[in-house]
Scaffold this active site. Structure first.
Site, mmCIF file in Angstrom:
data_model
loop_
_atom_site.group_PDB
_atom_site.id
_atom_site.type_symbol
_atom_site.label_atom_id
_atom_site.label_comp_id
_atom_site.label_asym_id
_atom_site.label_seq_id
_atom_site.Cartn_x
_atom_site.Cartn_y
_atom_site.Cartn_z
ATOM 1 N N ASP A 248 0.829 -1.199 0.000
ATOM 2 C CA ASP A 248 0.000 0.000 0.000
ATOM 3 C C ASP A 248 0.867 1.254 0.000
ATOM 4 O O ASP A 248 2.068 1.213 0.297
ATOM 5 C CB ASP A 248 -0.927 -0.008 1.221
ATOM 6 C CG ASP A 248 -2.291 0.592 0.922
ATOM 7 O OD1 ASP A 248 -2.406 1.358 -0.045
ATOM 8 O OD2 ASP A 248 -3.246 0.291 1.675
ATOM 9 N N ASP B 236 -10.460 1.557 -3.650
ATOM 10 C CA ASP B 236 -10.923 1.130 -2.329
ATOM 11 C C ASP B 236 -12.442 1.028 -2.277
ATOM 12 O O ASP B 236 -13.002 0.684 -1.236
ATOM 13 C CB ASP B 236 -10.452 2.126 -1.266
ATOM 14 C CG ASP B 236 -9.000 1.919 -0.880
ATOM 15 O OD1 ASP B 236 -8.427 0.882 -1.247
ATOM 16 O OD2 ASP B 236 -8.442 2.804 -0.200
#
Length: 707
Positions: free
Chosen positions: A441, A505
């Site tokens: 990430d 997301d």
């Protein structure tokens, strides 16, 4: 010089280059069956009155010194001098479909090396290298790759976005001036995907000439398409340098990122299919030649609440649902109870995992699944042991307060000790644990990125690449996902070091339809993570039934994003069903040819994938909102074999029912849904099949198989 005209050719696309006295692309378009170098003389341009008395070419470097009067491809200086180079060809080397042109400007003491390669897929790759030949550094302001466009390329398609709303297409007409995209966020970004598509007016999925370009670079960038006042057009792409960021010392060469370019005479599908083929044959490399495993990621299921016993129960249920790879997300390392602390402290949280990670990993493996784990190595929390020990390791300019993003700062990878710390901690994680997969990430933009007081966004990006290179070489069987808050770092260069992208997301199936379609213009389904989330989306709170969520996730690399222990049996059955359906079709999805289908109603999205041997095809129609018309228009099915017969099968639908009492359902289904039916590939491609009337936020899945 007849040998000054050279050609790069493929079965679909040709590029013709004039190499002397400077390098200029004369033609980039459909393959020429009867080309002769002397043909190029027909394009010798006239010289207009009232302007310069000589022709002004748009060369590979688009130098201002030629009288371009547009955006040049190179800008810089040496203490104010040598600021307007003009390059003259000194050497040309062609090997097959790869061309290297060397040019120099003796006055400015600069050498230009231009590399062009035309792949069998029809994709053209171009990059420049500029070498400083003098003792004093040459300060670089800009170095761009410039490609000419045909004068008929009068419409531009680009992509905007934001977090949880990535890959949104928009179009502009370009008759004059320029259209520019700039990204200064320090990563590829959700907002400005580094790609442009230019084409004939109203180009579509199946029709029109289109020229698509993508800059393979994970940092700041600028893309530009310009219509000159003389009517010529060109597209330009570059890494964007912050003030004072880039200089070339004597003997050093600065290479631009590669620009990937695809021309198609058959609309956006032709362009995309060339890009997909190029990636599959040249860039995408999985450690094992096996089907892409169905995921379960724990993030939206448990967030930071990690209990090994509970996680193992989640793994039990995941395996029962057909999951093949189980990933523990954020929250496993020391002190990580929320997103305000502990980034950088890459040691196991022994309070949460008193017996270590190994018992959980062994349990997952015993269930027949692979094991994956989440990391965010490039970040550092102010509330962390690492920051308290090394506050000087933050990527920043001295004298300024750094704003946090998601309560975190960025670790300066240009500091050797910081870089080696990450190599050591990631090597501990991957070397002492049986990890198959890393979700990598990166949740914060680069604000005032500095090293030794100078701007360092470009250097940070290159160090990120080096970190992945070191770990990839050390752990060649580990797969890496480029996540970055979803779609924040998705490009061809990071794909050379990773194996999967997280497009967004946002698991909202309605939003995912647009996001995944936008991503499909440049990336094939096997690298696009597509998860079935909770029935109430965590990003938007919108609710969808399992059929719409499951079908939306089908045309990518499928996964689940939830806690399977907390859902009812109907939901579980849905997860099992769609995981099995994906496995049944994933070879076609992950190796076949993808087609986006133009529909007359903008609220209806349709796409398909046809196997390479054209024996099978899978088509999905998604109704995003109320249709404009009372009837659905027929679905044409491109990519089939015209002379073959195909059986049409309804594979999945949202419980379509009939009624004679009004309401939203139909009185009569299309005939092919009532009884088995076959039709020729030609008929299905040209005429198609009638569709049932779909409710908003539902989808239908149709299969065809050659008989």
């Amino acid at each position: 010089m007849q040998d000054a005209i050279l050609r790069l050719e493929s079965n679909t696309v040709d590029v013709v280059i004039k190499t002397h006295p400077f390098a200029e692309i004369l033609y980039w378009g459909p393959h020429l069956q009867h080309f002769s170098p002397q043909d190029a003389s027909s394009l010798a341009r006239p010289v207009a009155n009232g302007r310069l008395d000589v022709d002004s070419p748009v060369t590979l470097m688009a130098e201002l010194g030629h009288g371009l009067f547009g955006s040049p491809g190179i800008e810089g200086h040496r203490l104010g001098l040598d600021g307007s180079p003009v390059f003259t060809t000194t050497g040309v080397q062609q090997q097959g479909q790869t061309l290297t042109v060397t040019a120099e400007d003796a006055q400015a003491a600069l050498r230009l090396t231009s590399e062009l390669a035309l792949d069998a897929s029809g994709v053209l790759t171009v990059r420049h290298g500029v070498t400083n030949l003098k003792a004093q550094p040459w300060q670089v302001d800009r170095i761009a790759v410039t490609l000419p466009l045909a004068e008929r390329a009068q419409e531009v398609m680009a992509f905007h976005g934001r977090w949880i709303h990535e890959f949104q297409p928009h179009r502009v007409e370009l008759e004059h001036d320029s259209f520019v995209i700039e990204n200064r966020r320090g990563k590829t970004s959700h907002e400005h995907f580094p790609a442009l598509i230019s084409g004939t007016p109203s180009f579509g999925e199946m029709q029109g000439d289109v020229w698509g370009v993508h800059l393979g670079w994970s940092g700041n960038h600028r893309l530009r398409v310009e219509a000159k006042t003389d009517g010529r057009r060109y597209v330009q792409a570059e890494a964007l340098y912050l003030p004072g960021e880039m200089a070339i010392d004597e003997g050093e060469t600065l290479w631009t990122p590669r620009l990937y370019a695809s021309y198609s005479a058959h609309g956006l599908n032709g362009m995309s299919q060339q890009f997909h083929r190029y990636l599959r044959e040249n860039i995408i490399r999985f450690p094992d030649n096996k089907p892409r495993p169905v995921h379960l990621n724990t993030w939206e299921g448990i967030y930071f609440s990690h209990d090994p016993a509970y996680i193992m129960k989640m793994a039990d249920e995941a395996a029962a649902l057909g999951v093949e790879r189980f990933i523990i997300d954020d929250g496993w390392y020391k002190g990580r109870s929320d997103d305000r602390r502990a980034l950088g402290d890459w040691y196991l949280d022994e309070n949460k995992y008193p017996n270590g990670l190994t018992p959980v990993i062994d349990h997952v493996k015993a269930l027949g699944m692979e094991f994956g784990i989440w990391v965010e190595p490039e970040m550092i929390s102010p509330d962390s042991d690492l920051y308290r020990a090394h506050p000087d390791w933050v990527l920043a300019l001295p004298g300024y307060a750094q704003a946090t993003g998601r309560h975190q700062l960025v670790l300066n990878l240009n500091i050797p000790e910081a870089f080696e710390y990450l190599v050591e901690r990631m090597s501990w994680l991957l070397g002492e644990h049986d990890v198959d997969y890393v979700k990598w990430d990166m949740n914060r933009e680069l604000v005032q990125p500095g090293h030794h007081g100078k701007a360092a966004a470009d250097a940070q990006t290159r160090q990120f690449y080096r970190l992945l290179d070191v770990l990839g070489k050390r752990f060649p069987r580990v797969e890496f996902e480029s996540c970055s808050s979803g779609g924040g770092r998705i490009d061809y260069e990071v794909l050379t070091r990773s194996h999967r992208f997280w497009p967004s997301d946002n698991n909202d199936a309605l939003e995912r339809n647009t996001i995944q379609r936008g991503m499909s213009y440049f990336f094939p389904p096997e690298v696009m993570g597509a998860h079935i989330g909770h029935h109430k989306c965590h990003a938007t709170f919108r609710q969808h039934d399992i059929a719409f969520r499951g079908l939306t996730a089908l045309f990518g690399h499928m996964g689940l994003e939830l806690d399977p222990l907390t859902v009812d049996e109907q939901e579980r059955e849905g997860y099992r069903h769609y995981a099995a359906l994906h496995k049944q079709w994933r070879e076609v999805i992950h190796t076949g040819t993808q087609w986006r289908i133009d529909m007359p109603d903008a609220a209806t999205l349709a796409q398909g994938i046809v196997s390479d041997d054209k024996k099978q095809g899978l088509f999905i129609v998604s109704q995003l909102k109320m249709p404009d018309y009372t009837l659905m228009m027929p679905l044409r099915m491109p990519g089939l074999e015209a002379s073959a017969q195909y059986r049409i099968t309804l594979l999945d639908h949202p419980n379509i029912r009939l009624t004679g009492e009004g309401g939203h359902t139909m009185r009569k289904l299309p005939a092919w849904m009532d009884a088995p039916q076959t039709a020729s590939g030609e008929w299905l491609m040209q005429a198609g099949i009638a569709l049932p009337i779909l409710d908003p936020e539902t989808a239908i899945l149709i299969g065809v198989e050659r008989v």
